[in-house]
Design an enzyme around this catalytic site. Sequence first.
Site, PDB file in Angstrom:
ATOM      1  N   LYS A  55       0.572  -1.422   0.224  1.00  0.00           N
ATOM      2  CA  LYS A  55       0.063   0.374  -0.371  1.00  0.00           C
ATOM      3  C   LYS A  55       0.804   1.362  -0.477  1.00  0.00           C
ATOM      4  O   LYS A  55      -0.274   1.944  -0.286  1.00  0.00           O
ATOM      5  CB  LYS A  55      -1.295   0.518   1.269  1.00  0.00           C
ATOM      6  CG  LYS A  55      -1.888  -1.354   0.685  1.00  0.00           C
ATOM      7  CD  LYS A  55      -3.939  -0.463   1.738  1.00  0.00           C
ATOM      8  CE  LYS A  55      -4.716  -1.379   0.600  1.00  0.00           C
ATOM      9  NZ  LYS A  55      -4.859  -2.659   1.443  1.00  0.00           N
ATOM     10  N   SER A  80      -8.323   1.609   8.916  1.00  0.00           N
ATOM     11  CA  SER A  80      -7.926   0.731  10.121  1.00  0.00           C
ATOM     12  C   SER A  80      -6.665   0.232   9.789  1.00  0.00           C
ATOM     13  O   SER A  80      -6.144  -0.643  10.810  1.00  0.00           O
ATOM     14  CB  SER A  80      -9.040   0.011  11.450  1.00  0.00           C
ATOM     15  OG  SER A  80      -9.225  -0.769  10.138  1.00  0.00           O
ATOM     16  N   GLU A 206     -10.163 -13.383  -3.547  1.00  0.00           N
ATOM     17  CA  GLU A 206     -11.302 -12.748  -2.328  1.00  0.00           C
ATOM     18  C   GLU A 206     -11.454 -13.788  -1.952  1.00  0.00           C
ATOM     19  O   GLU A 206     -11.396 -15.270  -1.380  1.00  0.00           O
ATOM     20  CB  GLU A 206     -12.315 -11.725  -2.911  1.00  0.00           C
ATOM     21  CG  GLU A 206     -12.831 -13.119  -3.765  1.00  0.00           C
ATOM     22  CD  GLU A 206     -14.253 -11.607  -4.301  1.00  0.00           C
ATOM     23  OE1 GLU A 206     -13.997 -10.578  -3.927  1.00  0.00           O
ATOM     24  OE2 GLU A 206     -15.393 -12.258  -5.257  1.00  0.00           O
ATOM     25  N   GLY A 210     -16.081 -13.438   1.536  1.00  0.00           N
ATOM     26  CA  GLY A 210     -16.131 -12.013   0.827  1.00  0.00           C
ATOM     27  C   GLY A 210     -15.981 -12.021  -0.346  1.00  0.00           C
ATOM     28  O   GLY A 210     -15.246 -11.077  -1.445  1.00  0.00           O
ATOM     29  N   ASP A 212     -17.910 -10.549  -3.008  1.00  0.00           N
ATOM     30  CA  ASP A 212     -18.668  -9.341  -3.702  1.00  0.00           C
ATOM     31  C   ASP A 212     -18.334  -9.349  -4.996  1.00  0.00           C
ATOM     32  O   ASP A 212     -18.718  -9.098  -5.887  1.00  0.00           O
ATOM     33  CB  ASP A 212     -18.418  -7.679  -3.353  1.00  0.00           C
ATOM     34  CG  ASP A 212     -17.473  -7.595  -2.373  1.00  0.00           C
ATOM     35  OD1 ASP A 212     -16.719  -7.990  -1.935  1.00  0.00           O
ATOM     36  OD2 ASP A 212     -16.598  -6.300  -3.273  1.00  0.00           O
ATOM     37  N   SER A 306       0.838 -10.278  -0.390  1.00  0.00           N
ATOM     38  CA  SER A 306       0.249  -8.566  -0.672  1.00  0.00           C
ATOM     39  C   SER A 306       1.022  -7.677   0.969  1.00  0.00           C
ATOM     40  O   SER A 306       0.824  -6.207   0.672  1.00  0.00           O
ATOM     41  CB  SER A 306      -0.342  -8.220  -1.409  1.00  0.00           C
ATOM     42  OG  SER A 306      -1.624  -8.302  -0.822  1.00  0.00           O
TER      43      SER A 306
HETATM   44  C1  LIG Z   1      -5.621  -3.401   0.989  1.00  0.00           C
HETATM   45  C2  LIG Z   1      -5.212  -5.144   0.913  1.00  0.00           C
HETATM   46  C3  LIG Z   1      -5.239  -5.848   0.364  1.00  0.00           C
HETATM   47  C4  LIG Z   1      -6.225  -5.668  -1.071  1.00  0.00           C
HETATM   48  O1  LIG Z   1      -5.874  -4.487  -2.166  1.00  0.00           O
HETATM   49  P1  LIG Z   1      -7.162  -3.321  -2.971  1.00  0.00           P
HETATM   50  O2  LIG Z   1      -6.458  -3.205  -4.049  1.00  0.00           O
HETATM   51  O3  LIG Z   1      -8.417  -3.183  -1.597  1.00  0.00           O
HETATM   52  O4  LIG Z   1      -7.909  -4.599  -3.573  1.00  0.00           O
HETATM   53  C5  LIG Z   1      -4.563  -7.377   0.066  1.00  0.00           C
HETATM   54  N1  LIG Z   1      -3.812  -7.318   1.068  1.00  0.00           N
HETATM   55  C6  LIG Z   1      -3.519  -6.484   1.696  1.00  0.00           C
HETATM   56  C7  LIG Z   1      -2.237  -7.015   2.543  1.00  0.00           C
HETATM   57  C8  LIG Z   1      -3.818  -5.191   1.815  1.00  0.00           C
HETATM   58  O5  LIG Z   1      -3.470  -4.975   2.416  1.00  0.00           O
END
Ligand SMILES: *Cc1c(COP(=O)(O)O)cnc(C)c1O
Length: 330
Positions: A55, A80, A206, A210, A212, A306
């Site tokens: 992020k 959060s 996903e 969830g 969606d 991620s």
């Molecule tokens: C926010 C996040 C996601 C999902 O990312 P999006 O851009 O909202 O689809 C996946 N993994 C981690 C660790 C995140 O912080």
Amino acid sequence: MTEPALSFADIEAAHRRLAGVAHRTPVLTSATADAMTGARLFFKCENFQRMGAFKLRGAYNAIARLDADRRAAGIVAFSSGNHAQAIALAARLLDSRALIVMPRDAPQIKVAATRGYGAQVVLYDRYGEDREAISRRLAEERGLTLIPPYDHPDVMAGQGTTAKELFEDSGDLDLLLVPLGGGGLLSGCAVAARALCPRCTVIGVEPQAGDDGQRSLRAGHIVHIDTPDTIADGAQTQHLGHFTFPVIRDLVHDLVTVSDAQLIEAMAFFAGRMKIVVEPTGALAAAAAFFARAPVRGKRVGVVLSGGNVDPTRFAALIQRAASPAPAQS
Ligand SMILES: *Cc1c(COP(=O)(O)O)cnc(C)c1O
């Protein structure tokens, strides 16, 4: 069709802005994981990114794109989780100021981490107030710029640099698996994949609770759900975004789901075999590969891990629930 929210040129520009700021995270491989799945897996390790998740890429790119006056006035964000810490760190790196709207019952550790990066935290009552409304009001009253967690072209472009680096480092891939919450990461990665490896299939993953995104693709419009009950707290989004949905609809080949139990098995595998900490949301794409939720056998597969932000005590409790030290053969 409307004009796409972002182009590969936007991702290249974001990558130049991030040079020397975001880590170029490693791509790890595992002979055990390959043997288990019959695939060649390339794990893009954003759990090693600064602040612990991808992020930072989107947050930094979005703030860097603001003009000097708006940057000086400051940023507001509601989250959060990882977006809060990403905005807090990016604002500090860019000599801006961040105000983060967080629920009063958010984990103390997250509030502390966000404050630790120099942000001011405003707490609200999750059951009585709407955080978006609060953020918008604060933005207006104080002249701040609101940066949302996923539904913003500059955020999406920043997240897309994750896949750009992966393709550059691992070469051509047959399949790319990406975690999906609101779709900032997936939409950015899909645009990068189309430019760098057009024959690569892109699949978003996903949580089962969830789904969606899957329902939205089938319905052909954005489907809203209640906050899903899942350990993947970074994917507890209620709907895709107006910018992310069309990109996903046009460029992503499929969306699949995995269960919380499968996330736990994947996390236990990474800890036990690869000695790395991956948070529940960070394990979505890997769980899809390990449990054959996506067709990986015989293929070269990119897997985005991620993030790695999970409280050690919670991490230990979660992996204690794993059935086996490594997931069963799929
Ligand atoms: C926010 C996040 C996601 C999902 O990312 P999006 O851009 O909202 O689809 C996946 N993994 C981690 C660790 C995140 O912080």
